[in-house]
Motif scaffolding. Structure first.
Motif, short mmCIF file in Angstrom:
data_model
loop_
_atom_site.label_atom_id
_atom_site.label_comp_id
_atom_site.label_asym_id
_atom_site.label_seq_id
_atom_site.Cartn_x
_atom_site.Cartn_y
_atom_site.Cartn_z
N VAL A 3 0.82 -1.21 0.00
CA VAL A 3 0.00 0.00 0.00
C VAL A 3 0.85 1.25 0.00
O VAL A 3 0.35 2.35 0.09
N LEU A 4 2.17 1.09 -0.10
CA LEU A 4 3.05 2.24 -0.19
C LEU A 4 3.62 2.34 -1.60
O LEU A 4 3.83 1.34 -2.26
N PRO A 5 3.87 3.54 -2.08
CA PRO A 5 4.35 3.71 -3.44
C PRO A 5 5.86 3.67 -3.54
O PRO A 5 6.56 3.43 -2.57
N GLN A 6 6.33 3.96 -4.73
CA GLN A 6 7.73 3.77 -5.04
C GLN A 6 8.51 5.08 -5.08
O GLN A 6 7.95 6.14 -5.19
N ALA A 7 9.84 4.95 -5.07
CA ALA A 7 10.68 6.14 -4.97
C ALA A 7 11.77 6.16 -6.02
O ALA A 7 12.23 5.12 -6.46
N PRO A 8 12.22 7.36 -6.42
CA PRO A 8 13.25 7.47 -7.44
C PRO A 8 14.61 7.01 -6.94
O PRO A 8 14.93 7.17 -5.77
N ARG A 9 15.39 6.48 -7.81
CA ARG A 9 16.68 5.93 -7.42
C ARG A 9 17.66 7.04 -7.09
O ARG A 9 17.81 8.00 -7.84
N ALA A 10 18.35 6.89 -6.01
CA ALA A 10 19.40 7.83 -5.67
C ALA A 10 20.59 7.61 -6.58
O ALA A 10 20.97 6.49 -6.88
N GLY A 11 21.17 8.72 -7.03
CA GLY A 11 22.41 8.62 -7.77
C GLY A 11 22.26 8.04 -9.15
O GLY A 11 23.17 7.41 -9.66
N ALA A 12 21.11 8.21 -9.80
CA ALA A 12 20.95 7.72 -11.16
C ALA A 12 21.96 8.42 -12.06
O ALA A 12 22.11 9.64 -12.03
N GLN A 13 22.65 7.66 -12.87
CA GLN A 13 23.73 8.22 -13.67
C GLN A 13 23.22 8.67 -15.04
O GLN A 13 23.38 7.99 -16.04
N ALA A 14 22.58 9.81 -15.09
CA ALA A 14 22.11 10.34 -16.35
C ALA A 14 23.30 10.76 -17.20
O ALA A 14 24.28 11.32 -16.72
N THR A 15 23.22 10.50 -18.50
CA THR A 15 24.36 10.76 -19.37
C THR A 15 24.32 12.15 -19.98
O THR A 15 25.28 12.58 -20.58
N GLY A 16 23.22 12.87 -19.85
CA GLY A 16 23.14 14.19 -20.43
C GLY A 16 21.76 14.76 -20.28
O GLY A 16 20.88 14.15 -19.70
N ALA A 17 21.55 15.97 -20.79
CA ALA A 17 20.26 16.63 -20.66
C ALA A 17 19.23 15.95 -21.54
O ALA A 17 19.53 15.35 -22.56
N GLY A 18 17.97 16.06 -21.14
CA GLY A 18 16.87 15.57 -21.96
C GLY A 18 16.63 14.09 -21.79
O GLY A 18 17.30 13.40 -21.03
N PRO A 19 15.65 13.60 -22.54
CA PRO A 19 15.23 12.21 -22.36
C PRO A 19 16.14 11.19 -23.03
O PRO A 19 16.02 10.00 -22.76
N GLY A 20 17.00 11.63 -23.93
CA GLY A 20 17.76 10.69 -24.73
C GLY A 20 17.12 10.53 -26.09
O GLY A 20 16.06 11.07 -26.40
N ALA A 21 17.76 9.76 -26.94
CA ALA A 21 17.27 9.55 -28.30
C ALA A 21 16.00 8.71 -28.30
O ALA A 21 15.69 8.04 -27.31
N PRO A 22 15.24 8.76 -29.39
CA PRO A 22 14.09 7.85 -29.50
C PRO A 22 14.53 6.40 -29.32
O PRO A 22 15.66 6.03 -29.67
N VAL A 23 13.64 5.58 -28.77
CA VAL A 23 13.98 4.17 -28.62
C VAL A 23 14.10 3.52 -29.98
O VAL A 23 13.53 3.99 -30.97
#
Length: 459
Positions: A29-49
């Motif tokens: 009954v409890l929700p989820q949380a964002p990962r600490a220290g996610a290693q994003a490679t740059g700005a924006g969402p990234g390229a299309p899948v």
């Protein structure tokens, strides 16, 4: 072993399983949380899948088909709905008869994967007796999915099983696993191949919770129930691979970050050698600036503020836990209360934000191969028609015509699929979480980011 020591051992087992179950129920009954220290490679969402990514929608038989046969859940709704404890399931959205239009709607959005479940109770109404017309009707549904250029993802059991098995103890029965094995042999021989994917049993931990709700199990049955599920999955996996050596098979589980390492030991670790991809269901997040998940404790799901960014956390967790396995978001969605949300969150915005984080995960090297939106149409949410997850809204209780009315999610999903996600300039609309309660203190100082590696989400 003496009688006394056996009783003591039994009590110890019961205590351990009850404690484990209590932890699981608390987290459920409890929700989820964002990962600490996610290693994003740059700005924006990234390229299309990449081309070949599975963009899907999801449904389940009991929740959408109508004309429901005798099953564990049909018995429960028949017994409790007259007193007002639950909504009567009725004919749900009548997918059993309206499947051509619903499958066409999915295809029109560009969907290439259609998740459905087949009702064991419909196919095997009595032990060892199979309904040829029901099988032929499912032939037509699955042929329609293929005919629209989509891959079927077939769930073998989505919380429901035949009434005759309920009479014999349900999934706890000694007959349950071999009976499921025969059922799995039948349906995989009939529908495997041509890219068909398989989910053996839907969300085992939630399955147990549902079985408690309908009075089919007690807390002390937790261990045996999971043993039965693991054994059944192994038979389903083997059946699918006998029918199609190239089959892609999983058993899906909800992401529960406050206890995910623990819940992995209950199911995921026990079947890791017999899954071809990791199937994840992700719905909610929890953080210091978003404690609305408490509303889920009394089933007010639409009052929980969504956190699309936590889908990144779910992906990262399972990539670490099961390296080398492809990851598929088998379910993800956002509920309303009869079509409305007090916080005004728009379904189209939710979908675009979710696509942003999916693309970020792919860009960061996580092996994500697909995403299913729950659900194509509003459905029966296990006792209630109030929670609405559908891309198409259907007012089951007030509209005899069961008209499908598109939400803003339809156009948003169509654009996402056509473009392989959101554009490079898109930024999430919904406020993100800060300080995940599952990873304090690291998540407070090192959160997942929108703009580059270390820019915190606005709260």
């Amino acid at each position: 072993m003496s009688r006394g020591s056996r009783a003591s051992g039994d009590r110890s087992i019961i205590i351990r399983f009850t404690a484990a179950l209590a932890a699981v129920m608390l987290v459920a009954v409890l929700p989820q949380a964002p990962r600490a220290g996610a290693q994003a490679t740059g700005a924006g969402p990234g390229a299309p899948v990449a081309e070949g990514f599975h963009w899907g929608v999801a449904t389940s038989g009991f929740q959408v088909e109508g004309s429901n046969p005798d099953s564990n859940w049909k018995r429960y709704t028949d017994a409790t709905s007259p007193g007002g404890e639950v909504d009567p399931v009725g004919d749900a959205v009548d997918f059993w008869n309206r499947y051509p239009e619903d499958i066409a709607r999915a295809a029109e959005m560009g969907v290439n994967t259609f998740r459905l479940s087949v009702e064991w109770a419909r196919i095997e109404p009595a032990p060892g007796e199979y309904d040829d017309e029901a099988l032929a009707h499912y032939d037509r549904i699955i042929d329609s999915i293929h005919g629209h250029g989509m891959v079927p993802m077939i769930t073998m059991v989505h919380f429901t099983y035949p009434g005759w098995l309920a009479d014999r103890g349900g999934m706890l029965s000694d007959e349950a696993v071999p009976a499921f094995g025969r059922f799995a042999d039948l349906i995989t021989e009939r529908w495997a191949g041509d890219g068909t994917m398989w989910v053996t049993l839907n969300e085992p931990l939630v399955f147990f919770k549902h079985e408690m709700t309908i009075g089919q199990v007690a807390p002390q049955d937790f261990g045996r129930f999971l043993d039965q599920i693991v054994a059944a999955h192994r038979l389903g996996y083997a059946a699918a691979h006998r029918a199609d050596p190239d089959a892609m098979v999983t058993i899906n589980e909800a992401y529960l970050p406050l206890a995910t390492d623990f819940t992995d030991t209950l199911i995921g670790d026990r079947v890791a050698d017999v899954v071809d991809f990791v199937g994840i269901d992700y719905y909610y997040g929890v953080a210091l600036n978003n404690l609305t998940a408490i509303n889920a404790a009394w089933d007010d799901f639409a009052a929980v503020r969504p956190q699309p960014e936590v889908i990144y956390e779910a992906i990262a967790h399972y990539a670490r836990s099961y390296p080398g396995k492809p990851i598929y978001i088998v379910e993800n969605g956002m509920p309303t209360n009869h079509g409305a949300r007090a916080d005004g969150v728009d379904r189209g915005d939710f979908l675009r934000d979710t696509a942003f984080w999916l693309q970020r995960a792919v860009a960061d090297g996580y092996p994500v191969i697909g995403y299913n939106q729950w659900s194509l149409v509003d459905n029966y949410e296990w006792g209630s028609y109030a929670p609405r997850f559908g891309l198409y809204q259907v007012d089951v209780l007030t509209d005899p015509a069961l008209e499908r009315r598109p939400t803003t999610g339809v156009e948003a999903y169509r654009e996402i699929i056509a473009n392989g996600g959101v554009g490079p300039d898109y930024r999430p609309v919904l406020p993100g979480g800060w300080c995940s309660l599952s990873t304090i203190p690291d998540s407070c100082v090192n959160p997942v980011t929108v703009e580059g590696p270390r820019v915190a989400l606005a709260g």
